[in-house]
Design a protein around this motif. Structure first.
Motif, PDB file in Angstrom:
ATOM      1  N   GLY A   1       4.594  -7.853  -1.541  1.00 47.88           N
ATOM      2  CA  GLY A   1       5.846  -7.126  -1.570  1.00 47.88           C
ATOM      3  C   GLY A   1       7.046  -8.010  -1.773  1.00 47.88           C
ATOM      4  O   GLY A   1       7.003  -9.207  -1.570  1.00 47.88           O
TER       5      GLY A   1
ATOM      6  N   LYS B   1       9.770  -7.393  -0.025  1.00 48.86           N
ATOM      7  CA  LYS B   1      10.446  -7.401   1.268  1.00 48.86           C
ATOM      8  C   LYS B   1      10.216  -8.721   1.969  1.00 48.86           C
ATOM      9  O   LYS B   1       9.103  -9.188   2.076  1.00 48.86           O
ATOM     10  CB  LYS B   1       9.908  -6.256   2.129  1.00 48.86           C
TER      11      LYS B   1
ATOM     12  N   ASP C   1      10.787   0.188   1.453  1.00 50.61           N
ATOM     13  CA  ASP C   1       9.788  -0.349   2.384  1.00 50.61           C
ATOM     14  C   ASP C   1       9.073   0.755   3.140  1.00 50.61           C
ATOM     15  O   ASP C   1       7.871   0.659   3.403  1.00 50.61           O
ATOM     16  CB  ASP C   1      10.459  -1.316   3.358  1.00 50.61           C
TER      17      ASP C   1
ATOM     18  N   ASP D   1       3.712  -8.628   1.919  1.00 51.08           N
ATOM     19  CA  ASP D   1       4.414  -7.397   2.235  1.00 51.08           C
ATOM     20  C   ASP D   1       4.031  -6.888   3.618  1.00 51.08           C
ATOM     21  O   ASP D   1       3.097  -7.375   4.253  1.00 51.08           O
ATOM     22  CB  ASP D   1       4.096  -6.322   1.199  1.00 51.08           C
TER      23      ASP D   1
END
Length: 1024
Positions: free
Chosen positions: A16, A18, A524, A949
């Motif tokens: 990910g 994030k 997310d 992620d």
């Protein structure tokens, strides 16, 4: 999109964007009060002056962003992301390689990032650095004042200098929109791309005047590009937005548009591909767009490439044109109407095999050149599955071609891009004598999962991501059904219980899980939906509905639903309405589908049905099932509409239909009249073939009668129900609702069991006492107990085995269990097979190769481990997965330590494989604590720099807790959790699951360890 169970697949195997750090005392950026005040002034100054900077900065001008931070006495802690937002403002529409947040350190660490501005001489930036609100921004939905109709997208990757860290891409997009409501701004999605020219908006509708773009604003927290206009758009009128953009081609994150790498052994060169993964919210990382599932449009795509490679997209190639600058432009046919997440492109040196389907769809399989000769199974199975699904739905595949591309680096298992489906390359590879039965099943299942998305997800898409379970739950169920239609010999409709239903029931038995349907707003939160509850519980309740509707009513209902909603968007209520209408048409009026199904998708967990026999009938009661509960647990508020089925020792009817269902309404005791039932003799068994998503409990007398039946003639009970008897009684035992003796005595009949599915159910349940006992004195007798069950089992597995798949699977399982539980003959055979293979090239039967590898690594040293590592790095694709799993079997601490370093080095272990590699080590008793401590030490690096992620991280957390059962373990997990930044902690649901699991394990040890120890001691003493 295909992901899988905790064993077969990894739901969280996603890389990910994030990045979340730990809330260490010294972590993050801090500055003095005076510096903080100056920083605020600087931010304001940047916001005012940046327009001038952009106005006067020509192409390739440089702007330096310096962040200096560290712990300072009397420091003021800035809001998370403040410095980054300030840098973003200073960069305007520059490279977006922003200064990073400082790592935890004892001294300030200055950082310098160079940002390049494109030619944007008339652009005015109106973005100022915001003070981030507490928690993540959640109002991230696009306005609905306009809707996209058509994209004209041109894209060129620059990826030919053999330095992937410098690869870029650029392009233009012209988006035709229609105005739904008057507005003087247009909002669409954009990630980190640089705009290289001022956007324009041109009126298409005759008589309308084109608006002038006053400014563009990037709302980075929402990933919005807001285009302000000098006049409102007119309702019903159409306009074209024109944007030019560029960005770095990622070689670290396998989402959006990124680089995939492989070694061309023949040329002794590293080769590069540019590929895409857009679901769920990553199309915006490749080009500005309306990146929501309901914002469907048509796509006219042109891809520019150098002549030594090819390009692929969703639609067939229309024509190619030489651009005269060393590039060729591939123009593809205009697509059907579809959402942005299904758009895809691939650039690379690929070869293909193709065949025409029955309905004249050109079905193709593409791989890197070295693997194309191993794609025959994928080609044959895939085209047959396409034919079967067209017949099942009575709706033709919508496109003229369907390409299936194997990628060396791919974060998911596979992705259903319409017309250009992408896979981890291993899923398209089959080699006789190398590929296992298990992996052959997996190839079929993955192909079916993606192909059936062409109807569920592509033709009909969810209106928003909260109903993504409709895509994934249906694709999971129909993948098993589809393979069963193509090759019934595999018994996939039995295996679905083992591979799907049972794993999710284990997960769904604690309070901390989520329901199938749940809201999600931010990228997310949306990404977090792609996990086992969505896929497997979604599948389980759909399968239950398929049963109580009846297969034909279910199929006809789906056909009508797909025809009515084709190319549109839906919510789950639309499906319930279509199926209810079909049920009524077919004369089935004894249930309300919405009421039934909402009770399963809107609540967490599932029920246990308690069956009490009386003369002439059954009393049925339901209760929420949890492995652990206390006086605060809500039981009264949970209740379900349950389609219950049963049979008796007199009837032995295990082929039941919808007509046999006894409906249990919520909060109601049900009495089922049956004159054949006696309170004191015979037995009854509920939930026939486990069609219902619930467990069943009985009175002790009925449990004992069932165990006696298994010991005397187990074939009287259907094989799936033999497996569910084992798993139900063990779950009930762990929850304190069944007797210890009943659970352990149930296993003893396995000495005579000859079918794979009951043994596989038992093997899954045996994992729990293995985890609980492996470091305790009772494990010795447990191992002897298992050896007793395995006594006399043949360890001979053929290299070329033509027996039915489940017979081959049973042989593999017997070999694995024998080696795992100390049967010396198995260990000796494994070591001999490994040495013969390593020294002379003798082939190992594929179904046991992974266990042979593991045993050799466990018993061996550096030489064996390095040999296996080289197989993972440069061996055949079909063997790399088994090699990876075996690397975690080592008991040498220094090798474990070295392997941990390798895992976080993408040049050694592919990033897509890192979560699986860590999971294997965490499940190795010797490696567990070194791995756990390494995770704690490297957590910030893993999250912030390595960039796993949140789904992968949650999986790692929960796996770490599987074998924990002490207060010390509990405190370690709590301390780990408490170091996460509060703004990010809510996304780590794995901690709640882990703590719940540890609590269950602690309670089990307190209540049962001594009793289990005594039972095992008595069993061994008795010599049974």
């Amino acid at each position: 999109m295909f992901e899988g169970s905790t064993d077969k697949f990894d739901f969280s195997d996603i890389e990910g964007r994030k990045k979340m750090g730990r809330n260490d005392e010294d972590a993050g950026c801090r500055m003095s009060s005076a510096s903080g005040f100056l920083m605020v002034l600087l931010a304001i100054g940047i916001a005012v002056g940046v327009g001038l900077i952009v106005h006067f900065a020509g192409n390739q001008k440089e702007l330096n962003c310096n962040c200096s931070c560290g712990p300072v006495d009397g420091a003021v802690t800035m809001a998370p992301g403040f410095l980054t937002e300030t840098c973003k403002a200073s960069a305007v529409l520059g490279n977006q390689q922003l200064c990073g947040l400082c790592p935890a350190a004892t001294t300030a660490q200055p950082m310098t990032t160079t940002m390049q501005l494109g030619t944007t001489s008339t652009m005015v930036n109106t973005t100022t650095p915001p003070s981030p609100p507490p928690g993540p921004v959640r109002d991230t939905r696009l306005p609905t004042s306009v809707k996209p109709l058509h994209y004209n997208l041109h894209l060129r990757p620059e990826m030919y200098n053999n330095r992937p860290e410098t690869f870029t891409f650029n392009g233009t997009v012209a988006i035709t929109i229609e105005c739904n409501s008057a507005t003087n701004n247009i909002t669409l999605h954009i990630a980190q791309q640089n705009l290289t020219a001022t956007p324009t908006v041109e009126a298409v509708t005759v008589g309308e005047i084109s608006p002038v773009v006053l400014s563009t604003t990037k709302d980075t927290s929402r990933q919005f590009l807001i285009i302000a206009l000098d006049k409102p758009l007119v309702v019903g009128a159409q306009y074209i937005i024109r944007l030019a953009f560029e960005d770095k081609l990622s070689n670290t994150v396998l989402l959006g548009m990124y680089v995939s790498t492989y070694k061309d052994e023949a040329a002794n060169m590293t080769k590069y591909m540019a590929v895409t993964q857009f679901e769920p919210t990553f199309a915006r990382h490749a080009f500005p767009c309306f990146d929501e599932p309901a914002m469907k449009a048509k796509f006219d795509i042109t891809l520019e490439r150098q002549p030594q490679i090819i390009s692929l997209s969703n639609m067939p190639l229309k024509y190619s044109a030489d651009l005269g600058d060393g590039y060729i432009a591939d123009h593809f046919d205009v697509s059907v109407t579809m959402p942005t997440y299904l758009v895809a492109f691939v650039f690379g040196e690929l070869e293909s095999v193709k065949k025409q389907s029955t309905n004249n769809v050109l079905f193709g399989v593409y791989t890197t050149p070295a693997n194309i000769n191993q794609t025959g199974l994928a080609l044959q199975l895939g085209s047959s599955l396409l034919d079967s699904f067209e017949e099942y739905f009575n709706i033709s595949f919508s496109l003229p071609k369907l390409d299936n591309v194997g990628l060396p680096d791919f974060v998911y298992g596979a992705m259903e891009n319409w017309g250009l489906m992408t896979y981890r390359e291993t899923y398209l590879i089959y080699t006789e004598g190398v590929t296992t039965t298990y992996d052959k099943e997996l190839t079929a299942e993955v192909l079916a999962h993606e192909i059936v998305h062409s109807w569920f997800g592509n033709l009909v898409s969810p209106a928003w991501w909260d109903d993504i379970w409709l895509n994934e739950g249906f694709a999971t169920f129909l993948s098993f059904l589809g393979v069963d239609l193509v090759d019934p010999e595999w018994d996939m409709m039995d295996l679905i219980n083992l591979y799907v239903i049972q794993p999710v029931m284990d997960v769904d038995s604690v309070e901390s899980v989520t329901p199938v349907y749940r809201e999600a707003y931010t990228p997310d939160e949306i990404l977090a939906l792609f996990e086992i509850i969505t896929y497997y519980k979604g599948c389980a309740v759909i399968r239950m509905m398929w049963f109580f509707l009846g297969p034909e009513t279910f199929r006809k209902g789906l056909q009508g639903y797909l025809r009515e909603k084709a190319y549109g968007n839906v919510a789950h209520d639309d499906l319930w309405a279509a199926l209810q209408a079909q049920a009524i048409e077919d004369g089935k009026t004894d249930f309300n589908i919405k009421a039934v199904m909402d009770s399963w998708i809107l609540q967490t967990n599932y029920p246990v049905v308690t069956v009490r026999r009386v003369n002439g009938g059954l009393y049925l009661n339901q209760r929420r099932f949890l492995l652990q509960s206390d006086n605060t647990t809500d039981f009264a508020g949970y209740s379900w509409n349950i389609p219950f089925t049963y049979t008796t020792d007199q009837e032995l009817n295990f082929n039941q239909t919808a007509n046999d269902v006894v409906w249990m309404a919520p909060n109601t005791q049900v009495y089922a009249t049956d004159a054949s039932i006696s309170k004191t003799s015979g037995w009854v068994i509920g939930n026939i073939q486990h069609y219902g998503y619930f467990r069943v409990n009985y009175e002790p007398e009925n449990w004992n009668a069932l165990i006696t039946q298994l010991k005397t003639d187990y074939t009287k009970i259907q094989l799936v129900n033999r497996g569910t008897l084992i798993t139900d009684v063990w779950a009930l035992f762990k929850a304190g609702q069944a007797d210890l003796v009943t659970a352990w005595d149930m296993l003893t009949y396995l000495r005579h069991e000859t079918e794979y599915i009951p043994w596989a159910y038992a093997a899954n349940e045996i994992e729990y006492p293995t985890n609980m006992l492996v470091s305790r004195p009772a494990y010795g007798n447990f191992e002897r107990f298992m050896q007793n069950l395995l006594e006399g089992r043949s360890l001979n597995v053929s290299l070329y085995d033509n027996r039915p798949t489940q017979e081959r699977s049973l042989s593999r399982l017997m070999f694995e269990l024998s080696c795992r539980f100390g049967v010396q003959a198995c260990a000796n055979q494994a070591i001999q097979l490994f040495n013969d293979w390593k020294n002379s090239g003798a082939m190992i039967p594929p179904d046991i190769k992974e266990e042979v590898f593991c045993k050799a690594i466990k018993e061996g040293g550096e030489e064996e481990w390095d040999y296996m590592f080289n197989l993972y790095v440069s061996g055949p694709v079909a063997e790399q997965s088994g090699a990876l799993r075996s690397l975690g079997c080592t008991n040498r601490l220094w090798i474990i330590s070295r392997y941990l370093e390798y895992i976080l080095d993408p040049s050694k272990i592919r990033k897509q494989d890192a979560p699986r590699a860590l999971a294997t080590l965490l499940r190795n008793t010797v490696a567990f604590y070194p791995t756990f401590n390494y995770l704690l030490k490297k957590w910030e690096f893993i999250v912030v720099d390595y960039g796993l992620d949140v789904n992968s991280l949650n999986q790692i957390i929960t796996i770490a807790a599987e074998g924990m059962y002490t207060e010390y373990d509990m405190n370690m997990i709590k301390n780990w959790r408490d170091e996460i930044h509060p703004d990010d902690a809510s996304e780590f649901a794995g901690f709640a699951v882990a703590l719940n699991r540890i609590s269950v394990n602690m309670e089990w040890h307190d209540k049962y360890y001594d009793k289990v120890d005594n039972w095992l001691e008595n069993f061994v003493r008795s010599g049974l």
